[in-house]
Design an enzyme around this catalytic site. Structure first.
Site, mmCIF file in Angstrom:
data_model
loop_
_atom_site.group_PDB
_atom_site.id
_atom_site.type_symbol
_atom_site.label_atom_id
_atom_site.label_comp_id
_atom_site.label_asym_id
_atom_site.label_seq_id
_atom_site.Cartn_x
_atom_site.Cartn_y
_atom_site.Cartn_z
ATOM 1 N N ASN A 12 0.868 -1.177 0.000
ATOM 2 C CA ASN A 12 0.000 0.000 0.000
ATOM 3 C C ASN A 12 0.906 1.229 0.000
ATOM 4 O O ASN A 12 1.501 1.558 1.016
ATOM 5 C CB ASN A 12 -0.879 -0.048 1.261
ATOM 6 N N TRP A 13 0.994 1.877 -1.146
ATOM 7 C CA TRP A 13 1.916 3.019 -1.267
ATOM 8 C C TRP A 13 1.381 4.296 -0.634
ATOM 9 O O TRP A 13 2.083 5.290 -0.542
ATOM 10 C CB TRP A 13 2.231 3.275 -2.756
ATOM 11 N N LYS A 14 0.117 4.300 -0.257
ATOM 12 C CA LYS A 14 -0.506 5.507 0.318
ATOM 13 C C LYS A 14 -0.277 6.699 -0.617
ATOM 14 O O LYS A 14 -0.268 6.502 -1.828
ATOM 15 C CB LYS A 14 0.027 5.744 1.742
ATOM 16 N N HIS A 97 -9.399 1.206 5.365
ATOM 17 C CA HIS A 97 -8.087 1.456 5.969
ATOM 18 C C HIS A 97 -8.252 2.462 7.108
ATOM 19 O O HIS A 97 -9.062 3.395 7.005
ATOM 20 C CB HIS A 97 -7.104 1.990 4.919
ATOM 21 N N GLU A 99 -6.580 4.910 8.002
ATOM 22 C CA GLU A 99 -6.380 6.319 7.639
ATOM 23 C C GLU A 99 -7.638 6.897 6.985
ATOM 24 O O GLU A 99 -7.931 8.085 7.131
ATOM 25 C CB GLU A 99 -5.144 6.442 6.726
ATOM 26 N N GLU A 166 -5.078 -4.773 10.873
ATOM 27 C CA GLU A 166 -4.002 -3.805 11.060
ATOM 28 C C GLU A 166 -4.230 -3.022 12.348
ATOM 29 O O GLU A 166 -5.016 -2.058 12.360
ATOM 30 C CB GLU A 166 -3.962 -2.816 9.895
ATOM 31 N N GLY A 172 2.850 2.381 10.676
ATOM 32 C CA GLY A 172 3.810 3.469 10.490
ATOM 33 C C GLY A 172 4.570 3.855 11.751
ATOM 34 O O GLY A 172 5.207 4.900 11.799
ATOM 35 N N SER A 207 3.701 -1.950 10.204
ATOM 36 C CA SER A 207 5.162 -1.973 10.348
ATOM 37 C C SER A 207 5.804 -3.303 9.946
ATOM 38 O O SER A 207 6.817 -3.694 10.523
ATOM 39 C CB SER A 207 5.567 -1.579 11.769
ATOM 40 N N GLY A 228 2.999 -1.030 4.207
ATOM 41 C CA GLY A 228 3.061 0.373 3.806
ATOM 42 C C GLY A 228 4.484 0.763 3.468
ATOM 43 O O GLY A 228 4.991 0.482 2.388
ATOM 44 N N GLY A 229 5.159 1.402 4.428
ATOM 45 C CA GLY A 229 6.500 1.959 4.223
ATOM 46 C C GLY A 229 7.478 1.026 3.520
ATOM 47 O O GLY A 229 8.183 1.447 2.590
HETATM 48 P P1 PGA Z 1 3.069 0.439 7.485
HETATM 49 O O1 PGA Z 1 1.604 0.640 6.895
HETATM 50 O O2 PGA Z 1 3.600 -0.868 6.941
HETATM 51 O O3 PGA Z 1 3.847 1.623 6.979
HETATM 52 O O4 PGA Z 1 2.960 0.394 8.969
HETATM 53 C C1 PGA Z 1 0.724 -0.458 6.780
HETATM 54 C C2 PGA Z 1 -0.615 -0.003 6.248
HETATM 55 O O5 PGA Z 1 -1.085 1.070 6.650
HETATM 56 O O6 PGA Z 1 -1.245 -0.695 5.433
#
Ligand code: PGA
Length: 249
Positions: A12-14, A97, A99, A166, A172, A207, A228-229
């Site tokens: 997930n590149w956000k 998600h 966010e 999650e 993050g 993470s 994500g990251g």
């Molecule tokens: P993260 O994000 O790996 O950067 O913690 C995961 C996500 O929000 O899907």
């Protein structure tokens, strides 16, 4: 690993990714070491979907989007429809998600409309659930997850679905849930899904990186990762894919 036969490692590149660097990301992806055991997926921002669709497909990577609106078309300035995502070559769409829930205030009623719209238009939702730190500390994690999953009640269980657990406090932050927390929570999520008549993959997210992926993927009830990251660089993404392949072997 859960009962499913294939792990999914989804990136997930956000709100990250420009055209040129994204095309080099795809160039730098190495061969999937275990295509039968691990599916690779990338969810770039909308602006990159069309450009990455073919190059990713050539590398055996499935395309997904990070969100969508539930209407097919019309006067919804700034929104993207499920039909547009199909047109761009998406198979998955992330829905729910944290966010989107926290920053854009998306709640159960809206998410149900989005789930239905995804299914109506041939997309597979990657439906995210997870508790905040205060909820875990207050011992209400299962209650929160149960409420988030209740959106699935009464939906057609033959339609494709992937769930991603999650914990919000792990996203993050560099903190991951412990293997015990992961196994325990995934067991609850699978049980709750079964109560709703569903048997589907449950990914872990929060993470995940090259260093912890193998131990997380080895937890009971974990069928992959939403990353994500660590999905923004081809080498760390491929290391996570390799970790899943080792667990699957
Ligand atoms: P993260 O994000 O790996 O950067 O913690 C995961 C996500 O929000 O899907």
């Amino acid at each position: 690993m859960g009962d499913s036969t294939q792990f999914v490692i989804a990136g997930n590149w956000k709100m990250n990714g420009m055209l040129e660097e994204s095309l080099s990301f795809v160039d730098n992806l190495t061969e999937n070491p275990a295509p039968n055991a691990v599916e690779m997926a990338i969810m770039p921002p909308y602006t990159l979907l069309h450009s990455l669709s073919k190059p990713l497909a050539e590398k055996g990577v499935v395309l997904g989007a990070q969100s969508m609106y539930f209407e097919k078309s019309g006067a919804f300035t700034g929104s993207i429809s499920p039909l547009m995502l199909r047109d761009a070559g998406c198979h998955y769409v992330i829905l729910g998600h944290s966010e989107r829930r926290d920053i854009m205030h998306e709640g159960n009623a809206l998410l149900r409309k989005k789930l239905d719209a995804a299914w109506e238009n041939g997309l597979e939702p990657m439906f995210c659930i997870g508790e905040h730190l205060e909820e875990r500390e207050a011992g209400t994690t299962n209650e929160v997850l149960k409420n988030q999953l209740s959106v699935l009640a009464g939906t057609d269980v033959s339609l494709p679905l992937t769930v991603a657990y999650e914990p919000v406090w792990a996203i993050g932050t560099g903190k991951t849930a412990s293997p015990e927390q992961v196994s325990e929570t995934h067991a609850f999520v699978h049980q709750e899904l079964a109560r709703l008549g569903r048997k589907c993959r449950v990914l872990y997210g929060g993470s995940v990186n090259a260093g912890n992926a193998e131990s997380l993927m080895a937890c009971e009830g974990v069928d992959g990762a939403l990353v994500g990251g660590a999905s923004l660089k081809a080498d760390s993404f491929m290391e996570i894919v390799a970790a899943a392949a080792r667990v699957a072997a």
